[in-house]
Design a protein around this motif. Sequence first.
Motif, PDB file in Angstrom:
ATOM      1  N   SER A 125     -10.301 -53.182 -16.984  1.00 46.16           N
ATOM      2  CA  SER A 125     -10.649 -54.481 -17.551  1.00 46.16           C
ATOM      3  C   SER A 125     -10.019 -54.726 -18.921  1.00 46.16           C
ATOM      4  O   SER A 125      -9.851 -55.879 -19.322  1.00 46.16           O
ATOM      5  CB  SER A 125     -12.174 -54.619 -17.659  1.00 46.16           C
ATOM      6  N   ARG A 126      -9.648 -53.655 -19.624  1.00 46.83           N
ATOM      7  CA  ARG A 126      -9.118 -53.844 -20.982  1.00 46.83           C
ATOM      8  C   ARG A 126      -7.728 -53.227 -21.162  1.00 46.83           C
ATOM      9  O   ARG A 126      -6.795 -53.903 -21.588  1.00 46.83           O
ATOM     10  CB  ARG A 126     -10.098 -53.236 -22.000  1.00 46.83           C
ATOM     11  N   SER A 128      -9.910 -60.077 -15.592  1.00 45.08           N
ATOM     12  CA  SER A 128      -9.801 -58.628 -15.729  1.00 45.08           C
ATOM     13  C   SER A 128     -11.116 -57.944 -15.354  1.00 45.08           C
ATOM     14  O   SER A 128     -11.115 -56.906 -14.670  1.00 45.08           O
ATOM     15  CB  SER A 128      -9.416 -58.255 -17.166  1.00 45.08           C
ATOM     16  N   GLU A 157     -10.163 -62.441 -19.747  1.00 44.70           N
ATOM     17  CA  GLU A 157     -11.287 -61.501 -19.732  1.00 44.70           C
ATOM     18  C   GLU A 157     -12.074 -61.588 -18.426  1.00 44.70           C
ATOM     19  O   GLU A 157     -12.469 -60.564 -17.857  1.00 44.70           O
ATOM     20  CB  GLU A 157     -12.203 -61.775 -20.931  1.00 44.70           C
ATOM     21  N   GLN A 172      -5.573 -53.313 -30.758  1.00 40.19           N
ATOM     22  CA  GLN A 172      -6.459 -53.375 -29.601  1.00 40.19           C
ATOM     23  C   GLN A 172      -6.092 -52.315 -28.567  1.00 40.19           C
ATOM     24  O   GLN A 172      -6.975 -51.688 -27.963  1.00 40.19           O
ATOM     25  CB  GLN A 172      -6.378 -54.771 -28.981  1.00 40.19           C
ATOM     26  N   ASP A 175      -8.292 -49.243 -27.186  1.00 45.46           N
ATOM     27  CA  ASP A 175      -8.512 -49.065 -25.751  1.00 45.46           C
ATOM     28  C   ASP A 175      -7.813 -47.833 -25.194  1.00 45.46           C
ATOM     29  O   ASP A 175      -8.024 -47.485 -24.031  1.00 45.46           O
ATOM     30  CB  ASP A 175      -8.014 -50.302 -24.992  1.00 45.46           C
ATOM     31  N   GLN A 180      -4.005 -55.128 -21.388  1.00 47.38           N
ATOM     32  CA  GLN A 180      -3.482 -55.060 -22.746  1.00 47.38           C
ATOM     33  C   GLN A 180      -2.077 -54.465 -22.789  1.00 47.38           C
ATOM     34  O   GLN A 180      -1.317 -54.746 -23.717  1.00 47.38           O
ATOM     35  CB  GLN A 180      -4.432 -54.234 -23.627  1.00 47.38           C
ATOM     36  N   ASP A 210     -13.281 -49.700 -18.427  1.00 47.27           N
ATOM     37  CA  ASP A 210     -12.489 -50.112 -19.586  1.00 47.27           C
ATOM     38  C   ASP A 210     -10.997 -50.039 -19.300  1.00 47.27           C
ATOM     39  O   ASP A 210     -10.214 -50.829 -19.840  1.00 47.27           O
ATOM     40  CB  ASP A 210     -12.836 -49.241 -20.793  1.00 47.27           C
TER      41      ASP A 210
END
Length: 585
Positions: A146-147, A95, A92, A314, A318, A151, A143
């Motif tokens: 970073s996500r 990212s 986290e 997840q 996202d 993912q 997002d």
Amino acid sequence: MSKREKVPKPTKQKRLKTPEMAFLNEWADCQSKRYRLVQLLGIVFTVSLVVQAWTLANVFSDLVITGTFSVSLLLMALSALFIRALTSFGRERLSAGASRSIRYSLRTKIIDHLTQLGPSRLRIDEDAALSTRVYEQVDALDDYFSRYKPQLFMVSLIPCVILLAVLPVSLIAFGIFMITAPLVIVFMIFVGYKAAQANRRQFRVLAMLSNQFMDLNQGLAELKRLGRSAHAKQRLGDSASAYQRTTMGVLRLAFLSTATLELFASLSIAMIALYLGLGLLEQLPWAKGEAPVTLTQAFFLLLLAPEFYLPLRQLGNDYHAKQKAEAAATALLEILVTQQQPAEVNLPAQGTHLSLVKTQSSSLLTFHQLSWQEAGRSRLAPITNQIREGERIWLSGESGVGKSSLLHLLLGFETGYQGECFVYDKSLDAVDLTAWRSRLAWLPQTPEWVNGSIRQNLVLGIQPPSEQALRDALEKSQCADFVDALPNGMESKLTELGAGLSGGQMQRLSIARALLSNADVWLLDEPCSGLDEDTANAVLDTLNRVSKGKTLLVVSHDTHPISWVDRHWNLTHGGLHEQSHQAIA
């Protein structure tokens, strides 16, 4: 884009993607080291996950069967849990750091590009909408970087590792995983496509709302005088309501996607639990009196089932971040591809810049059939003439003939012109644009300010002058009296609209700013626009005194004749005509 700036070249695979995805991937490649480290931590996380499930399954089964458990297995499970937490935290942080660096670099690049475009930026959109893109829509990429981007790797890694771990234990559980996982992905893509359309509508409405708010703020005093403030308020309220509706539409789709994915995952886990429960009770219809798995294996499968669907859930949560990022990338690409920066288009190859050294030429600026054709229409009729150093020229003409366009060409903000323009005896295309602009003072029709004190606005972008130089500039531009009359003098605050000052006072301050820049070539665009006759004459009188010895090109209509210039040009759609004009010493 600067030639020194390293931008990854798109591969053949990237060319097959949409321009938005190629744009996002190129910026993600700038942080490839961080993302590789994120992937490495993801592998450690996945291995720890399987180890934790296996050790806990043995601990639980031993407790149920024998009433004892292995301390070493329990410590191994707790260690795996700790490693998972540590690697998750590291992923986290990395990212988020990658996203922050990408957005900072992208925002800097866009602001630099808009700065290079100068007045041409208004072809893209109004300033309020552009500021929304620079801040709101760049942040809308957070997002994604970073996500969603990290993912993507986990959603392919964790399910594959779990499938490999489940395959030798139970073919039935393996089949349930294989059948239900694609359903989650298909629905995620379907809802995500709808979310992308909703996000694009939301960005368009937000841009319109920003433009309306800025227009209302600028013209509020005039609207009150005309009695139209209530109507303007209603229009702004309608736009705000439209933005609220589009935002709620995006949220509805996000909640719908989350709820559906949770439903599929819960049903799939329930199917695994039902199969294992009936199997342990030896009540499966096709295997009466037989247990397909042991208690340890059943615990192992039950612990892995939620972990199998978790990355899919997840990613589904996202996925709307990807669609939001694509919508934002569309608007950002429109800025970056509108026009290449003049420094890359105009200047010759590196090492061939021509300096601005005075030559034997008697003219500072020479125009030969200089014109500008754009999109099939003429923005500037052909001009052939010259401006000598220290000469003051008044360029008049009706609206739309290209007076302001000529100034934009001289400032280096436009490059697609025809004909020739020389600085001394060197083509404007070949001179060092930075050196040329350092000699220019630009006084636009509406002076632009930043939120800050008068002093800060006067010295913005130049070497800080001495206090005496500041006082001299204020005296020469006839600003000293009204500045000293303000409660805080030069420390008095200015807004972007110059609130608290009249139009004539703002023009005089812009003249003071030009004096402090020590520029010897002044370009003025409608300096008396919006001023009454007395104020306009006072501003022109100030210009007459302070511009002696400067090379001056002042653009204006014939509304306020300028008698003190050396020459008077009249620009029409047919070309440039020099008017008979008697200069006043």
